[in-house]
Design a protein around this motif. Sequence first.
Motif, PDB file in Angstrom:
ATOM      1  N   ASP A  99       0.811  -1.220   0.000  1.00 36.51           N
ATOM      2  CA  ASP A  99       0.000   0.000   0.000  1.00 36.51           C
ATOM      3  C   ASP A  99       0.844   1.269   0.000  1.00 36.51           C
ATOM      4  O   ASP A  99       0.322   2.364  -0.017  1.00 36.51           O
ATOM      5  CB  ASP A  99      -0.921   0.018   1.232  1.00 36.51           C
ATOM      6  CG  ASP A  99      -1.959  -1.085   1.154  1.00 36.51           C
ATOM      7  OD1 ASP A  99      -2.366  -1.555   2.217  1.00 36.51           O
ATOM      8  OD2 ASP A  99      -2.332  -1.458   0.036  1.00 36.51           O
ATOM      9  N   ASN A 100       2.152   1.100   0.043  1.00 41.35           N
ATOM     10  CA  ASN A 100       3.037   2.255   0.187  1.00 41.35           C
ATOM     11  C   ASN A 100       3.515   2.778  -1.168  1.00 41.35           C
ATOM     12  O   ASN A 100       4.693   3.050  -1.362  1.00 41.35           O
ATOM     13  CB  ASN A 100       4.249   1.886   1.058  1.00 41.35           C
ATOM     14  CG  ASN A 100       3.846   1.647   2.492  1.00 41.35           C
ATOM     15  OD1 ASN A 100       2.695   1.816   2.845  1.00 41.35           O
ATOM     16  ND2 ASN A 100       4.797   1.252   3.317  1.00 41.35           N
ATOM     17  N   LYS A 101       2.612   2.863  -2.132  1.00 43.13           N
ATOM     18  CA  LYS A 101       2.990   3.386  -3.435  1.00 43.13           C
ATOM     19  C   LYS A 101       3.301   4.874  -3.339  1.00 43.13           C
ATOM     20  O   LYS A 101       2.652   5.614  -2.620  1.00 43.13           O
ATOM     21  CB  LYS A 101       1.859   3.144  -4.436  1.00 43.13           C
ATOM     22  CG  LYS A 101       1.618   1.662  -4.707  1.00 43.13           C
ATOM     23  CD  LYS A 101       0.467   1.452  -5.673  1.00 43.13           C
ATOM     24  CE  LYS A 101       0.240  -0.039  -5.911  1.00 43.13           C
ATOM     25  NZ  LYS A 101      -0.918  -0.284  -6.793  1.00 43.13           N
ATOM     26  N   ARG A 102       4.311   5.274  -4.102  1.00 39.14           N
ATOM     27  CA  ARG A 102       4.748   6.661  -4.022  1.00 39.14           C
ATOM     28  C   ARG A 102       3.759   7.605  -4.694  1.00 39.14           C
ATOM     29  O   ARG A 102       3.179   7.298  -5.728  1.00 39.14           O
ATOM     30  CB  ARG A 102       6.123   6.828  -4.683  1.00 39.14           C
ATOM     31  CG  ARG A 102       7.218   5.939  -4.144  1.00 39.14           C
ATOM     32  CD  ARG A 102       7.396   6.064  -2.642  1.00 39.14           C
ATOM     33  NE  ARG A 102       7.702   7.409  -2.223  1.00 39.14           N
ATOM     34  CZ  ARG A 102       8.944   7.847  -1.989  1.00 39.14           C
ATOM     35  NH1 ARG A 102       9.967   7.043  -2.155  1.00 39.14           N
ATOM     36  NH2 ARG A 102       9.152   9.079  -1.575  1.00 39.14           N
ATOM     37  N   ASP A 103       3.569   8.759  -4.067  1.00 34.55           N
ATOM     38  CA  ASP A 103       2.773   9.827  -4.649  1.00 34.55           C
ATOM     39  C   ASP A 103       3.757  10.761  -5.350  1.00 34.55           C
ATOM     40  O   ASP A 103       4.390  11.611  -4.721  1.00 34.55           O
ATOM     41  CB  ASP A 103       2.006  10.564  -3.542  1.00 34.55           C
ATOM     42  CG  ASP A 103       1.103  11.665  -4.090  1.00 34.55           C
ATOM     43  OD1 ASP A 103       1.332  12.095  -5.234  1.00 34.55           O
ATOM     44  OD2 ASP A 103       0.195  12.100  -3.367  1.00 34.55           O
ATOM     45  N   GLU A 104       3.905  10.573  -6.657  1.00 33.18           N
ATOM     46  CA  GLU A 104       4.950  11.289  -7.386  1.00 33.18           C
ATOM     47  C   GLU A 104       4.736  12.792  -7.377  1.00 33.18           C
ATOM     48  O   GLU A 104       5.702  13.561  -7.319  1.00 33.18           O
ATOM     49  CB  GLU A 104       5.038  10.758  -8.819  1.00 33.18           C
ATOM     50  CG  GLU A 104       5.542   9.318  -8.883  1.00 33.18           C
ATOM     51  CD  GLU A 104       5.754   8.853 -10.309  1.00 33.18           C
ATOM     52  OE1 GLU A 104       5.610   9.671 -11.235  1.00 33.18           O
ATOM     53  OE2 GLU A 104       6.059   7.656 -10.490  1.00 33.18           O
ATOM     54  N   SER A 105       3.480  13.241  -7.419  1.00 29.82           N
ATOM     55  CA  SER A 105       3.225  14.689  -7.428  1.00 29.82           C
ATOM     56  C   SER A 105       3.596  15.304  -6.078  1.00 29.82           C
ATOM     57  O   SER A 105       4.203  16.385  -6.028  1.00 29.82           O
ATOM     58  CB  SER A 105       1.743  14.960  -7.740  1.00 29.82           C
ATOM     59  OG  SER A 105       0.901  14.385  -6.745  1.00 29.82           O
ATOM     60  N   LYS A 129       6.660  17.961  -5.399  1.00 25.55           N
ATOM     61  CA  LYS A 129       6.372  19.214  -4.708  1.00 25.55           C
ATOM     62  C   LYS A 129       7.363  19.442  -3.556  1.00 25.55           C
ATOM     63  O   LYS A 129       7.892  20.547  -3.371  1.00 25.55           O
ATOM     64  CB  LYS A 129       4.945  19.183  -4.178  1.00 25.55           C
ATOM     65  CG  LYS A 129       4.540  20.409  -3.361  1.00 25.55           C
ATOM     66  CD  LYS A 129       3.129  20.217  -2.827  1.00 25.55           C
ATOM     67  CE  LYS A 129       2.762  21.337  -1.839  1.00 25.55           C
ATOM     68  NZ  LYS A 129       1.431  21.103  -1.234  1.00 25.55           N
ATOM     69  N   LEU A 130       7.648  18.388  -2.798  1.00 24.67           N
ATOM     70  CA  LEU A 130       8.584  18.509  -1.670  1.00 24.67           C
ATOM     71  C   LEU A 130      10.023  18.670  -2.149  1.00 24.67           C
ATOM     72  O   LEU A 130      10.823  19.358  -1.508  1.00 24.67           O
ATOM     73  CB  LEU A 130       8.456  17.293  -0.755  1.00 24.67           C
ATOM     74  CG  LEU A 130       7.150  17.176   0.034  1.00 24.67           C
ATOM     75  CD1 LEU A 130       7.210  16.005   0.995  1.00 24.67           C
ATOM     76  CD2 LEU A 130       6.848  18.453   0.813  1.00 24.67           C
ATOM     77  N   GLU A 150       5.610  11.996   3.338  1.00 24.45           N
ATOM     78  CA  GLU A 150       4.612  11.390   2.457  1.00 24.45           C
ATOM     79  C   GLU A 150       3.760  10.373   3.224  1.00 24.45           C
ATOM     80  O   GLU A 150       2.537  10.313   3.053  1.00 24.45           O
ATOM     81  CB  GLU A 150       5.320  10.705   1.288  1.00 24.45           C
ATOM     82  CG  GLU A 150       4.391  10.200   0.211  1.00 24.45           C
ATOM     83  CD  GLU A 150       5.143   9.537  -0.931  1.00 24.45           C
ATOM     84  OE1 GLU A 150       4.509   8.738  -1.637  1.00 24.45           O
ATOM     85  OE2 GLU A 150       6.356   9.795  -1.096  1.00 24.45           O
ATOM     86  N   VAL A 151       4.410   9.582   4.087  1.00 26.07           N
ATOM     87  CA  VAL A 151       3.667   8.610   4.902  1.00 26.07           C
ATOM     88  C   VAL A 151       2.689   9.337   5.815  1.00 26.07           C
ATOM     89  O   VAL A 151       1.523   8.931   5.955  1.00 26.07           O
ATOM     90  CB  VAL A 151       4.649   7.747   5.733  1.00 26.07           C
ATOM     91  CG1 VAL A 151       3.897   6.950   6.793  1.00 26.07           C
ATOM     92  CG2 VAL A 151       5.423   6.810   4.812  1.00 26.07           C
ATOM     93  N   PHE A 152       3.151  10.429   6.435  1.00 26.77           N
ATOM     94  CA  PHE A 152       2.267  11.194   7.323  1.00 26.77           C
ATOM     95  C   PHE A 152       1.110  11.821   6.544  1.00 26.77           C
ATOM     96  O   PHE A 152      -0.031  11.818   6.983  1.00 26.77           O
ATOM     97  CB  PHE A 152       3.044  12.285   8.058  1.00 26.77           C
ATOM     98  CG  PHE A 152       2.213  13.030   9.057  1.00 26.77           C
ATOM     99  CD1 PHE A 152       2.003  12.532  10.336  1.00 26.77           C
ATOM    100  CD2 PHE A 152       1.616  14.234   8.717  1.00 26.77           C
ATOM    101  CE1 PHE A 152       1.226  13.203  11.252  1.00 26.77           C
ATOM    102  CE2 PHE A 152       0.818  14.923   9.632  1.00 26.77           C
ATOM    103  CZ  PHE A 152       0.626  14.400  10.907  1.00 26.77           C
TER     104      PHE A 152
END
Length: 311
Positions: free
Chosen positions: A116-122, A126-127, A167-169
């Motif tokens: 479930d820990n797929k990366r949120d590329e956007s 941004k970060l 990202e996890v948070f």
Amino acid sequence: MKQKVVAVVGPTGVGKTSLSIEIAKKFNGEIISGDSMQIYQGMDIGTAKITEEEQQGINHYMLDIISPEQTFSVADFQHMVRNHIDEISSRDKLPIIAGGTGLYIQASLFNYQFTDNKRDESFQKKLEEEAEQKGAYALHQRLKEVDPEQAEKIHPNNVRRVIRSLEVFERTGKSMAANHEKQSLTSEYEPILVGLEMDRQLLYQQINDRVDQMMENGLLEEVTGLYKQGLSNNQAMQAIGYKEFIPYLKGEETLERAIELLKRNSRRYAKRQYTWFKNKMDVHWYTITPNDKNINFSTILKDLAGMIDNK
């Protein structure tokens, strides 16, 4: 029947490597490193990587598998360790994990789920832009506000890990530690966890002495070579034993101060390791002393024989 796997755990500098060799010799085993930094090529002295001579002909895995330029996740580690466990056991040998890094060992032995820990590329992009505009320290401060425990573990220059934690948070609304707590402690194996502990002051003295020995063995030269390759901001160089020398190599700090910080950080890391294994895993603990290791080890081997036969 589930496959038996022995894991030797405990704080840095306590003698895990030596014990794992003795276990492998007695029980026809092969050893998998449970250390998250010994995977890197050319990072030998600072990670206290076992030498070929010290291996005594025992097969070792998860050493020198990637270059310091590359990144490596807990999920990657889990996948590779489990493959090694299966391969070793297929030859009727005992898999032994010598560690190391608490989360990595726990994820390898128990049913940690990373799907479930797929990366949120956007969000990641941004970060990354925020880090470029405001600096790595500002991003680290942002993590400190939402997850101070995780921020304490990550150097501000390790932007990749800072972003991952944020990202996890962002995705779960929980700290990294809280997400780890949700993980299952069921296992497809039968783990036998052996923990080594030592009087705190004796352990700290051993750690200090080991740092001095590392310096004599060429630690500064090892770090300097990596620094000259332009790797100072890479994931690998954020490890204890390496990051402390970056300010010195930049001319911002004295060598004496770098060595002092390395000793301090190593002692703190040992304390965190001990706390992790005490709180997170069901470990058979043994108190050892530097002068009586052989006596201590013989007791452990005798107990292990019973545990392996009875499980």
